[in-house]
Design an enzyme around this catalytic site. Sequence first.
Site, PDB file in Angstrom:
ATOM      1  N   TYR A 216      -3.743   1.292  16.047  1.00  0.00           N
ATOM      2  CA  TYR A 216      -2.493   1.415  16.807  1.00  0.00           C
ATOM      3  C   TYR A 216      -2.645   1.272  18.318  1.00  0.00           C
ATOM      4  CZ  TYR A 216      -0.300   2.988  12.528  1.00  0.00           C
ATOM      5  OH  TYR A 216       0.186   3.038  11.251  1.00  0.00           O
TER       6      TYR A 216
ATOM      7  N   ASN B  30      -6.953   1.528  10.203  1.00  0.00           N
ATOM      8  CA  ASN B  30      -5.606   1.706  10.767  1.00  0.00           C
ATOM      9  C   ASN B  30      -5.745   1.605  12.277  1.00  0.00           C
ATOM     10  OD1 ASN B  30      -4.966   2.252   8.140  1.00  0.00           O
ATOM     11  ND2 ASN B  30      -4.454   4.410   8.465  1.00  0.00           N
TER      12      ASN B  30
ATOM     13  N   GLU C  29      -7.226   8.414   6.855  1.00  0.00           N
ATOM     14  CA  GLU C  29      -7.424   8.983   8.196  1.00  0.00           C
ATOM     15  C   GLU C  29      -7.931  10.426   8.181  1.00  0.00           C
ATOM     16  OE1 GLU C  29      -4.014   8.384  10.698  1.00  0.00           O
ATOM     17  OE2 GLU C  29      -4.120   6.217  10.555  1.00  0.00           O
TER      18      GLU C  29
ATOM     19  N   GLU D 128      -3.265  -0.382   8.196  1.00  0.00           N
ATOM     20  CA  GLU D 128      -2.050  -0.028   8.940  1.00  0.00           C
ATOM     21  C   GLU D 128      -2.141  -0.627  10.336  1.00  0.00           C
ATOM     22  OE1 GLU D 128      -1.090   4.184   9.272  1.00  0.00           O
ATOM     23  OE2 GLU D 128      -1.605   4.501   7.156  1.00  0.00           O
TER      24      GLU D 128
ATOM     25  N   ARG E 139       0.854  -1.195   0.000  1.00  0.00           N
ATOM     26  CA  ARG E 139       0.000   0.000   0.000  1.00  0.00           C
ATOM     27  C   ARG E 139       0.885   1.239   0.000  1.00  0.00           C
ATOM     28  NH1 ARG E 139      -2.477   2.894   4.857  1.00  0.00           N
ATOM     29  NH2 ARG E 139      -3.773   4.455   3.832  1.00  0.00           N
TER      30      ARG E 139
ATOM     31  N   HIS F 223      -2.863  10.887   1.207  1.00  0.00           N
ATOM     32  CA  HIS F 223      -2.285  10.621   2.526  1.00  0.00           C
ATOM     33  C   HIS F 223      -1.630  11.917   3.005  1.00  0.00           C
ATOM     34  CE1 HIS F 223      -0.810   7.130   5.227  1.00  0.00           C
ATOM     35  NE2 HIS F 223      -0.467   8.238   5.847  1.00  0.00           N
TER      36      HIS F 223
HETATM   37  C1  FCB Z   1      -0.934   6.875  10.967  1.00  0.00           C
HETATM   38  C2  FCB Z   1      -0.553   7.447   9.617  1.00  0.00           C
HETATM   39  C3  FCB Z   1       0.786   7.004   9.117  1.00  0.00           C
HETATM   40  C4  FCB Z   1       1.802   6.904  10.223  1.00  0.00           C
HETATM   41  C5  FCB Z   1       1.259   6.096  11.376  1.00  0.00           C
HETATM   42  C6  FCB Z   1       2.230   5.908  12.502  1.00  0.00           C
HETATM   43  O1  FCB Z   1      -1.782   7.757  11.627  1.00  0.00           O
HETATM   44  O2  FCB Z   1      -1.516   7.109   8.658  1.00  0.00           O
HETATM   45  O3  FCB Z   1       1.188   7.878   8.096  1.00  0.00           O
HETATM   46  O4  FCB Z   1       2.187   8.173  10.617  1.00  0.00           O
HETATM   47  O5  FCB Z   1       0.105   6.698  11.864  1.00  0.00           O
END
Ligand code: FCB
Length: 445
Positions: free
Chosen positions: A290, A288, A163, A348, A74, A118
């Site tokens: 995290y 995405n 995002e 992500e 991607r 992006h």
């Molecule tokens: C996300 C973004 C990516 C990167 C990661 C850590 O929010 O999409 O570009 O910065 O975090």
Amino acid sequence: MTFPPGFLWGAATSAYQIEGSPLADGAGESNWHRFTHIPGKIADGSNGDVACDHYRRFVDDVRLIRELQLGAYRFSVSWSRVLPDGIGKPNARGLDFYDRLVDSLLAHGIQPMATLYHWDLPQALEERGGWADARAVGWFAEYAELMYRKMDDRVRLWATINEPWVIVDQGYVEGQHAPGRRDWAEAAAVSKNLLKAHAAAVAAYRAIGKHAIGLVVNLVPIHAASNADADQQAANRLDAYFNRQFLDPALRGEIPNELVEMFGAAWPDWTKDELREVARPIDFVGVNYYLRLVVRDDPTAGPARARAVVEPNCPRTAMGWEIYPQGLTDILVWIKSRYGDLPVYITENGAAYDDVPRPNGDVVDIPRVEYLRDHLRAARRALDAGVDLRGYFAWSLFDNFEWQQGYSKRFGIVYVDFESQRRVAKSSAKFYRDVIRTAGGALES
Ligand code: FCB
């Protein structure tokens, strides 16, 4: 632990974070190029002028992707490379770069997923008002159409916007990202324009495209720090702001009430027709993932009036983000229960750690191996729960320019020595390769 046949195993990057050469071959300036050159904006004073030098090294980089046995990659297109003024005359040399990138991915059997936006807006459009201007909807559709015409014969997975929450919050509420604004009324206008731009790009795709298009959102499980009503309501507000701001309109044609309450008079009106239009069916949602947030009520903290609290002993990455793998299962199951059965990709997922190469050059990143393992297991549990999960993209292929953190945070499964531009597959890349080879079997041990 095995994953279904056809499951896509990939890694992700974005244009400004890896390409370098931002003004080469006739490219126009982007708002991130402008922003990073303002002293004080980026933690380590760096910028994307060189980054991973991927613009010049992409042939070798694609070979590396192949060596890691990734089935998918991607990347994002830099809008100002292909349309230096944002609209109007395309730049053939910029288009040619993405053409060659896609051809070389395909020649190695790697499926491309192209993200149109992006975060790097052409500076020429920023100067006309950027995302706060309603004309941005048409600008984005024109650009999207150019890319479909150029590459839809080979690219089968498209994402419109990456995002949108970050664009609104970091770009227009907190001012940490380009264009560095702090204005809630603008933020609310940007939220609406991003949704309409997404929908306009989907509409353009339906007219020309033959494959699949979706939206990529960052989702965060939000938990209240206590049972107190005030904290519960704060969690609910932040959930609306973070998780439902874009998905409710795009997938249900609805605006969460909490947002209207939070932004008050700044929140723009939406007509029924506009809501119907933004809810145009898409082919997948990109998630995405995290971290999770535990929050308390705090009238001074942002539009959602919610402040994240840090539990002293919880496991964290170098970003300070809580490691919470179960949240990935939960959020995927939540999508299914709230929005129905649509295909989902984890577009992500990954972690920053302070990797230091050993004297022999190896980069042994055990915490990242564990992070990937635990999140891939969590993804597998979502499949067990009936989620139509089609693929997983590790963030990121490379250590790269991490926005306002510059090069101080390393997210790659491949280490980049920014002096020499040498790439070294970290232990996590080797672990991921084993997972891919065994279709998930390696997650069992
Ligand atoms: C996300 C973004 C990516 C990167 C990661 C850590 O929010 O999409 O570009 O910065 O975090």
